[in-house]
Design a protein around this motif. Structure first.
Motif, PDB file in Angstrom:
ATOM      1  N   GLN A 133     -21.503  18.889 -17.966  1.00 42.20           N
ATOM      2  CA  GLN A 133     -22.414  18.383 -16.936  1.00 42.20           C
ATOM      3  C   GLN A 133     -23.082  17.087 -17.385  1.00 42.20           C
ATOM      4  OE1 GLN A 133     -24.775  21.954 -16.735  1.00 42.20           O
ATOM      5  NE2 GLN A 133     -23.779  22.661 -14.853  1.00 42.20           N
ATOM      6  N   ILE A 134     -23.431  17.016 -18.661  1.00 39.90           N
ATOM      7  CA  ILE A 134     -24.064  15.818 -19.200  1.00 39.90           C
ATOM      8  C   ILE A 134     -23.116  14.629 -19.083  1.00 39.90           C
ATOM      9  CG2 ILE A 134     -24.887  14.743 -21.344  1.00 39.90           C
ATOM     10  CD1 ILE A 134     -25.837  17.586 -22.171  1.00 39.90           C
ATOM     11  N   ALA A 135     -21.852  14.838 -19.478  1.00 44.27           N
ATOM     12  CA  ALA A 135     -20.867  13.758 -19.405  1.00 44.27           C
ATOM     13  C   ALA A 135     -20.690  13.281 -17.976  1.00 44.27           C
ATOM     14  CB  ALA A 135     -19.533  14.248 -19.967  1.00 44.27           C
ATOM     15  N   GLU A 136     -20.620  14.228 -17.052  1.00 39.74           N
ATOM     16  CA  GLU A 136     -20.403  13.861 -15.646  1.00 39.74           C
ATOM     17  C   GLU A 136     -21.572  13.058 -15.091  1.00 39.74           C
ATOM     18  OE1 GLU A 136     -19.152  15.965 -11.402  1.00 39.74           O
ATOM     19  OE2 GLU A 136     -19.887  17.199 -13.048  1.00 39.74           O
ATOM     20  N   LEU A 137     -22.800  13.459 -15.436  1.00 43.48           N
ATOM     21  CA  LEU A 137     -23.978  12.753 -14.934  1.00 43.48           C
ATOM     22  C   LEU A 137     -23.999  11.298 -15.387  1.00 43.48           C
ATOM     23  CD1 LEU A 137     -26.754  15.464 -15.403  1.00 43.48           C
ATOM     24  CD2 LEU A 137     -26.002  14.483 -13.236  1.00 43.48           C
ATOM     25  N   VAL A 138     -23.634  11.056 -16.651  1.00 42.88           N
ATOM     26  CA  VAL A 138     -23.647   9.682 -17.156  1.00 42.88           C
ATOM     27  C   VAL A 138     -22.499   8.878 -16.561  1.00 42.88           C
ATOM     28  CG1 VAL A 138     -23.632   8.241 -19.223  1.00 42.88           C
ATOM     29  CG2 VAL A 138     -24.722  10.463 -19.290  1.00 42.88           C
ATOM     30  N   GLN A 139     -21.323   9.486 -16.507  1.00 41.51           N
ATOM     31  CA  GLN A 139     -20.163   8.774 -15.987  1.00 41.51           C
ATOM     32  C   GLN A 139     -20.330   8.414 -14.516  1.00 41.51           C
ATOM     33  OE1 GLN A 139     -17.233  11.642 -17.177  1.00 41.51           O
ATOM     34  NE2 GLN A 139     -16.792  10.604 -19.094  1.00 41.51           N
ATOM     35  N   ALA A 146     -26.928   9.873 -22.393  1.00 37.23           N
ATOM     36  CA  ALA A 146     -26.493  11.222 -22.741  1.00 37.23           C
ATOM     37  C   ALA A 146     -26.884  11.485 -24.184  1.00 37.23           C
ATOM     38  CB  ALA A 146     -24.982  11.366 -22.578  1.00 37.23           C
ATOM     39  N   ILE A 147     -27.415  12.670 -24.448  1.00 34.49           N
ATOM     40  CA  ILE A 147     -27.696  13.083 -25.821  1.00 34.49           C
ATOM     41  C   ILE A 147     -26.996  14.416 -26.023  1.00 34.49           C
ATOM     42  CG2 ILE A 147     -29.472  13.784 -27.470  1.00 34.49           C
ATOM     43  CD1 ILE A 147     -31.405  11.906 -26.035  1.00 34.49           C
ATOM     44  N   ALA A 148     -26.047  14.453 -26.961  1.00 34.34           N
ATOM     45  CA  ALA A 148     -25.222  15.653 -27.093  1.00 34.34           C
ATOM     46  C   ALA A 148     -24.702  15.807 -28.508  1.00 34.34           C
ATOM     47  CB  ALA A 148     -24.053  15.595 -26.120  1.00 34.34           C
ATOM     48  N   THR A 267     -22.280  20.848 -40.992  1.00 35.84           N
ATOM     49  CA  THR A 267     -23.374  20.150 -40.318  1.00 35.84           C
ATOM     50  C   THR A 267     -22.909  19.625 -38.964  1.00 35.84           C
ATOM     51  OG1 THR A 267     -22.783  18.084 -41.415  1.00 35.84           O
ATOM     52  CG2 THR A 267     -24.453  19.460 -42.477  1.00 35.84           C
ATOM     53  N   ASN A 268     -23.872  19.309 -38.116  1.00 35.44           N
ATOM     54  CA  ASN A 268     -23.585  18.772 -36.791  1.00 35.44           C
ATOM     55  C   ASN A 268     -24.253  17.409 -36.638  1.00 35.44           C
ATOM     56  OD1 ASN A 268     -22.376  21.140 -34.918  1.00 35.44           O
ATOM     57  ND2 ASN A 268     -23.764  21.969 -36.452  1.00 35.44           N
ATOM     58  N   THR A 269     -23.608  16.550 -35.887  1.00 34.55           N
ATOM     59  CA  THR A 269     -24.159  15.217 -35.624  1.00 34.55           C
ATOM     60  C   THR A 269     -24.478  15.073 -34.146  1.00 34.55           C
ATOM     61  OG1 THR A 269     -22.851  14.257 -37.414  1.00 34.55           O
ATOM     62  CG2 THR A 269     -23.758  12.735 -35.777  1.00 34.55           C
ATOM     63  N   THR A 270     -25.731  14.804 -33.848  1.00 32.80           N
ATOM     64  CA  THR A 270     -26.144  14.548 -32.470  1.00 32.80           C
ATOM     65  C   THR A 270     -26.023  13.054 -32.198  1.00 32.80           C
ATOM     66  OG1 THR A 270     -27.619  16.445 -32.344  1.00 32.80           O
ATOM     67  CG2 THR A 270     -28.084  14.610 -30.859  1.00 32.80           C
ATOM     68  N   LYS A 271     -25.504  12.718 -31.012  1.00 31.79           N
ATOM     69  CA  LYS A 271     -25.293  11.323 -30.638  1.00 31.79           C
ATOM     70  C   LYS A 271     -26.003  10.998 -29.332  1.00 31.79           C
ATOM     71  CE  LYS A 271     -20.790  10.964 -32.914  1.00 31.79           C
ATOM     72  NZ  LYS A 271     -19.377  10.514 -32.778  1.00 31.79           N
ATOM     73  N   ILE A 272     -26.327   9.725 -29.176  1.00 31.50           N
ATOM     74  CA  ILE A 272     -26.873   9.226 -27.922  1.00 31.50           C
ATOM     75  C   ILE A 272     -25.873   8.215 -27.370  1.00 31.50           C
ATOM     76  CG2 ILE A 272     -28.199   7.371 -29.006  1.00 31.50           C
ATOM     77  CD1 ILE A 272     -30.364   7.835 -26.858  1.00 31.50           C
ATOM     78  N   GLY A 273     -25.674   8.239 -26.062  1.00 30.33           N
ATOM     79  CA  GLY A 273     -24.673   7.351 -25.498  1.00 30.33           C
ATOM     80  C   GLY A 273     -25.000   6.901 -24.092  1.00 30.33           C
ATOM     81  N   PHE A 274     -24.257   5.897 -23.631  1.00 27.25           N
ATOM     82  CA  PHE A 274     -24.430   5.363 -22.283  1.00 27.25           C
ATOM     83  C   PHE A 274     -23.089   4.814 -21.818  1.00 27.25           C
ATOM     84  CE2 PHE A 274     -25.876   2.467 -25.567  1.00 27.25           C
ATOM     85  CZ  PHE A 274     -25.070   1.348 -25.375  1.00 27.25           C
ATOM     86  N   ARG A 275     -22.993   4.540 -20.526  1.00 23.11           N
ATOM     87  CA  ARG A 275     -21.752   4.083 -19.932  1.00 23.11           C
ATOM     88  C   ARG A 275     -21.413   2.652 -20.349  1.00 23.11           C
ATOM     89  NH1 ARG A 275     -21.113   4.191 -13.565  1.00 23.11           N
ATOM     90  NH2 ARG A 275     -23.123   3.219 -13.872  1.00 23.11           N
ATOM     91  N   ARG A 276     -20.144   2.404 -20.580  1.00 21.98           N
ATOM     92  CA  ARG A 276     -19.702   1.046 -20.857  1.00 21.98           C
ATOM     93  C   ARG A 276     -20.000   0.158 -19.649  1.00 21.98           C
ATOM     94  NH1 ARG A 276     -16.599   1.017 -25.422  1.00 21.98           N
ATOM     95  NH2 ARG A 276     -15.803   3.054 -26.053  1.00 21.98           N
TER      96      ARG A 276
END
Length: 329
Positions: A133-139, A146-148, A267-276
């Motif tokens: 759902q997060i990916a779809e909202l940003v796309q 998006a933070i995931a 370990t896990n890595t949290t990322k922040i992203g935005f649309r190109r």
């Protein structure tokens, strides 16, 4: 060809080719959208959709190409609007974020607090959902960031930047046999029913992989997307909890014992992203920097390692997000 026709076209696609639903989402009439779609197809000289009577059944091959171009055009139109807003007032606007419950509940509060103090005129919105759902909202352009952590393969069309590394912990009530052990093993944990995240949330796949690597099939008795719900059922004696370490609050969870599990799970890595192609306003840059430096810097919730500690603002510039001038990506 009109921009409004392109907006109608994209709305139809986003509503599964249901013109009535598209009209409702745009607060307009179904006949109006049908008419504009027909006029657009006549102007282009091609059919964008296959039909069965009055119903749209699928997007035609040429329709897919045109829809992709229409989405790009509308994105640029939005960038023009944002650019003009930035010129008028670079400290006023809105910022929307899509993320999971764990990030919204435990990682973001200190970040939001600092950001609001700097930008009181910026309206903030947080949307919680699954990674899909997060990916779809940003796309779709419905949120800015998006933070995931989980399912990052869903974010290939986005620019995703690593923020911080975090680990899990095991939670048990006081007096539980696991709390008496000097060092936990996966075999120790697997002796008890587990209460943890739903698959696809908050690093759950890493947890499953850890047990699989030693050929153990754990008894997952209860799953939830919300760490607070998981802790509630641990208190009820349903099983041993496995959550993100940041989800344990020593002041509020005094009835639970936190056991280190950093050696048990990757370990896990949290990322922040935005649309190109997105135009980032100056306060959006600031939010990214605040997010990077607040977590595990003494003002965050702890339980994570800030990936930027090695390079400070230089590393941010290397990633392409630190600048005194806003711009496109």
């Amino acid at each position: 060809m009109k921009l409004q026709q392109l907006r109608y076209l994209i709305a139809i696609v986003r509503n599964n080719l249901n013109i009535s639903a598209a009209a409702e989402s745009l607060y307009t009439s179904q006949p109006g959208i049908s008419k504009q779609l027909r006029l657009l197809e006549e102007e282009l000289g091609v059919e964008l959709f296959s039909r069965n009577g009055k119903h749209l059944t699928e997007i035609t091959p040429i329709g897919r190409h045109i829809i992709a171009k229409a989405e790009s055009i509308l994105c640029e139109v939005n960038n023009i609007q944002i650019l003009s807003e930035e010129y008028r007032d670079d400290r006023r606007g809105s910022l929307s974020i899509a993320t999971t419950h764990t990030q919204a509940r435990y990682a973001l509060p200190p970040v939001i607090k600092i950001f609001r103090e700097r930008y009181p005129a910026v309206t903030l919105q947080i949307h919680q959902g699954s990674p899909g759902q997060i990916a779809e909202l940003v796309q779709l352009g419905e949120v800015d960031f998006a933070i995931a952590t989980e399912a990052l393969e869903l974010f290939e069309d986005l620019i995703m930047m690593p923020c911080y590394i975090w680990q899990r912990c095991v939670l048990v009530p006081h007096g539980h046999p696991l709390s008496e052990l000097p060092c936990l093993t996966l075999y120790d944990v697997a002796r008890y029913p587990l209460v943890t995240y739903v698959f696809g949330f908050t690093g759950r796949s890493q947890l499953d992989e850890a047990f699989r690597s030693v050929q153990i099939k754990p008894n997952v008795a209860f799953t939830a997307t919300d760490a607070d719900v998981i802790k509630t059922y641990v208190r009820l004696g349903m099983g041993v909890g496995i959550v993100a370490r940041m989800a344990y609050d020593p002041s509020q969870d005094q009835d639970l014992v936190q056991l280190d599990a950093g050696h048990l799970f990757a370990t896990n890595t949290t990322k922040i992203g935005f649309r190109r192609g997105t135009f980032l306003r100056s306060y959006m840059y600031d939010f990214i920097e605040i997010f990077f430096f607040t977590l595990n810097s003494g003002t965050g919730t702890g339980g994570g390692t800030n990936l930027l500690s090695r390079g400070s603002s230089y590393y941010l510039r290397f990633l392409g997000v630190a600048s005194s001038v806003n711009g496109f990506f």
